[in-house]
Scaffold this motif. Structure first.
Motif, PDB file in Angstrom:
ATOM      1  N   LYS A  53      22.309 -11.646   8.271  1.00  0.00           N
ATOM      2  CA  LYS A  53      21.018 -11.228   7.739  1.00  0.00           C
ATOM      3  C   LYS A  53      19.886 -12.222   8.010  1.00  0.00           C
ATOM      4  O   LYS A  53      18.757 -11.823   8.248  1.00  0.00           O
ATOM      5  CB  LYS A  53      21.140 -10.994   6.230  1.00  0.00           C
ATOM      6  N   ALA A  55      17.149 -14.734   9.449  1.00  0.00           N
ATOM      7  CA  ALA A  55      16.462 -14.712  10.748  1.00  0.00           C
ATOM      8  C   ALA A  55      15.422 -15.813  10.868  1.00  0.00           C
ATOM      9  O   ALA A  55      14.600 -15.758  11.774  1.00  0.00           O
ATOM     10  CB  ALA A  55      15.797 -13.352  10.972  1.00  0.00           C
ATOM     11  N   SER A 112      18.181 -16.020  14.811  1.00  0.00           N
ATOM     12  CA  SER A 112      19.161 -15.283  14.019  1.00  0.00           C
ATOM     13  C   SER A 112      20.198 -16.230  13.429  1.00  0.00           C
ATOM     14  O   SER A 112      20.463 -17.310  13.967  1.00  0.00           O
ATOM     15  CB  SER A 112      19.862 -14.240  14.886  1.00  0.00           C
ATOM     16  N   ILE A 195      19.278  -3.151   8.356  1.00  0.00           N
ATOM     17  CA  ILE A 195      18.893  -4.330   9.129  1.00  0.00           C
ATOM     18  C   ILE A 195      19.274  -4.080  10.581  1.00  0.00           C
ATOM     19  O   ILE A 195      20.371  -3.600  10.869  1.00  0.00           O
ATOM     20  CB  ILE A 195      19.567  -5.609   8.584  1.00  0.00           C
ATOM     21  N   ASP A 197      18.464  -5.555  14.829  1.00  0.00           N
ATOM     22  CA  ASP A 197      17.790  -6.319  15.874  1.00  0.00           C
ATOM     23  C   ASP A 197      17.561  -5.370  17.046  1.00  0.00           C
ATOM     24  O   ASP A 197      18.527  -4.787  17.572  1.00  0.00           O
ATOM     25  CB  ASP A 197      18.618  -7.515  16.312  1.00  0.00           C
ATOM     26  N   THR A 210       6.325 -13.538  10.896  1.00  0.00           N
ATOM     27  CA  THR A 210       7.131 -12.608  10.126  1.00  0.00           C
ATOM     28  C   THR A 210       6.179 -11.817   9.227  1.00  0.00           C
ATOM     29  O   THR A 210       5.386 -12.403   8.493  1.00  0.00           O
ATOM     30  CB  THR A 210       8.165 -13.355   9.281  1.00  0.00           C
ATOM     31  N   LEU A 225      12.052 -12.354  17.215  1.00  0.00           N
ATOM     32  CA  LEU A 225      13.147 -13.269  17.489  1.00  0.00           C
ATOM     33  C   LEU A 225      13.088 -13.683  18.955  1.00  0.00           C
ATOM     34  O   LEU A 225      12.361 -13.088  19.758  1.00  0.00           O
ATOM     35  CB  LEU A 225      14.499 -12.616  17.193  1.00  0.00           C
ATOM     36  N   ARG A 231      13.576  -8.344  14.564  1.00  0.00           N
ATOM     37  CA  ARG A 231      14.425  -8.038  13.421  1.00  0.00           C
ATOM     38  C   ARG A 231      13.644  -7.099  12.500  1.00  0.00           C
ATOM     39  O   ARG A 231      12.501  -7.386  12.124  1.00  0.00           O
ATOM     40  CB  ARG A 231      14.793  -9.338  12.702  1.00  0.00           C
TER      41      ARG A 231
END
Length: 483
Positions: A53, A55, A112, A195, A197, A210, A225, A231
């Protein structure tokens, strides 16, 4: 697996048995290896697990990871984000920039958890450590002054490991915590999160920050990422593994207002239920809890993994000090008293953050957005938020009469010296290492400073002679609850 292919069994005796090779367990093992502490690290999985989870690595965690020698390689593997944003899908309501933070790492490292663990594992290997894979912790019995832990190997054979200390870094469903009987109170909201990617064709997704998108349809967190990935995290009613269409729908309903955003690839995806819990105690005799075994958070704010890494940083030097006779065993009592309030405060903060982000009533959401926009224009607010998210405000005292003891010392003020204690002096003729004590010249100091191996101030106004500081080191140890 045939018997001949089984890896060697772990040693039958050790000073420290660590259960769980996630970020906290790997950081602890690397720290102990760096300090020369004998330990065994076991994990039930055969390899680093995908789909994790976390990141982001915050500046405070990077400061500690620099002390263990792994920060630079993590920075090379990730991307530097400028901070966090709150967005109403059409405009930024509040932006918390890390640009001016007092740290060598004025950014949030976008990386990650899987990549973080991979590099921590490689670093541990370079230090001569290892993870004993495929070994499951079954329980323990007291074996004065430590424990006798029972583990099952990949061959199914049960073995006993005699350890002076047992550390549970084995996650939310910690078998070590269960074996101690330590309670894990808190909330387990019935909210399911998706969740994933992904790769997309859209430049509308955030490239540096973010970003929390706030809408009546629900919150959506999008974080860039390394490698051109993003993400995506958000509440979902669907327990099935998210597909590309599911993620596209979340982006269309909650993400930036933009032309149709196509998800060109789902690299990994899963669902999980958020829990907000803190263990009643972080220790029980010779047994300690760290990371998700001790506390689990909402994903809001990117705090959980970072808190676990700092648990490891707090515990490692204390184990070393006790095992080498530098400090009495009572020093280990301060682990709970220092780290439990930190974890409880961060869980409360991320819970409030998530509640605010998930307002569904349009009127409540509009009021929230106006308040956020007003806060963003108030001097000092965004700086306070950035400092808090970066975890640079965390310390082990909030009582004015204690002065700065227990507060973080910025590496910009006193450069890090690995996991040594550091004596900072305004005397250029005094440098070098004296056993566990490193001497550093820092011009302009009003008073000599003694900094703990985890980067917090142990004392000020100490003698300038290293021998005297070493002789008196026990008097500078935290010896009682400071909160």
């Amino acid at each position: 697996m045939t018997p001949s292919s089984n890896p060697p069994a772990p040693p039958a005796t050790t000073d420290v048995l660590i259960v769980g090779a996630g970020p906290a367990g790997l950081a602890l093992a690397a720290s102990l290896r760096q300090l020369g502490v004998d330990h065994v690290l076991i994990d039930r999985h055969d390899d680093v697990q995908p789909g994790s989870k976390a990141a982001a690595i915050q500046p405070r965690a990077l400061e500690y990871l620099d002390r263990t020698g792994v920060a630079d390689r993590l920075i090379q593997a990730g991307d530097r984000g400028r901070g966090f944003r709150l967005h109403d899908r059409t405009q930024t309501l509040l932006s918390a920039s890390y640009d001016n933070l007092d740290t060598p790492y004025p950014f949030v490292l976008l990386i990650s958890q899987q990549t973080t663990e991979t590099h921590l594992l490689a670093h541990l290997d370079e230090l001569g450590g290892k993870v004993h894979r495929g070994h499951t912790f079954l329980g323990y019995t007291p074996d004065f002054p430590g424990v006798a832990a029972t583990i099952a190997g990949p061959d199914g054979i049960q073995r006993s490991i005699s350890a002076r200390y047992l550390i549970g870094c084995d996650g939310v469903h910690s078998a070590v915590r269960a074996a101690t009987g330590i309670g894990f109170p808190g909330n387990a909201p019935e909210q399911l999160f998706a969740i994933a990617d992904i790769r997309t064709n859209s430049p509308a997704l955030p490239q540096e920050d973010t970003t929390f998108y706030l809408s009546p349809a629900g919150m959506l967190l999008i974080s860039p990422l390394a490698g051109g990935l993003h993400r995506v995290v958000g509440p979902t009613p669907n327990p099935a593994t998210p597909t590309a269409d599911d993620i596209r729908r979340l982006l269309a309903e909650r993400g930036p207002h933009a032309d149709d955003i196509q998800v060109t690839e789902v690299v990994s995806a899963s669902t999980y239920r958020v829990q907000e819990r803190v263990a009643e105690r972080f220790s029980d005799g010779p047994v300690f809890l760290a990371g998700d075994a001790a506390h689990t958070h909402s994903p809001a704010g990117g705090q959980g993994m970072n808190t676990g890494i700092q648990d490891a940083g707090n515990l490692a030097w204390k184990l070393h000090a006790v095992l080498t006779g530098l400090a009495p065993t009572t020093l280990l009592d301060t682990y709970h008293h220092e780290r439990h309030p930190i974890a409880a405060g961060l869980v409360a903060f991320t819970s409030q953050f998530a509640t605010l982000a998930n307002l569904r009533d349009p009127a409540d959401g509009e009021l929230r957005n106006r308040v956020l926009a007003a806060a963003a224009s108030t001097p000092g607010v965004t700086e306070w938020i950035a400092t808090k998210l970066a975890q640079l405000d965390l310390g082990y005292t909030n009582e004015p009469d204690h002065g700065p003891v227990g507060t973080r010392v910025s590496p910009n003020t006193v450069p890090t010296t690995g996991l040594h204690w550091t004596l900072a002096l305004d005397r250029p003729d005094h440098t070098g290492d004296h056993g566990v004590l490193a001497i550093r010249h820092v011009s302009g100091l009003e008073s000599p400073l003694l900094v703990r191996p985890d980067g917090y101030l142990a004392a000020y106004g100490v003698p300038t002679e290293p021998e005297k500081v070493l002789d008196q080191l026990s008097s500078y140890l935290p010896a009682h609850p400071t909160r």
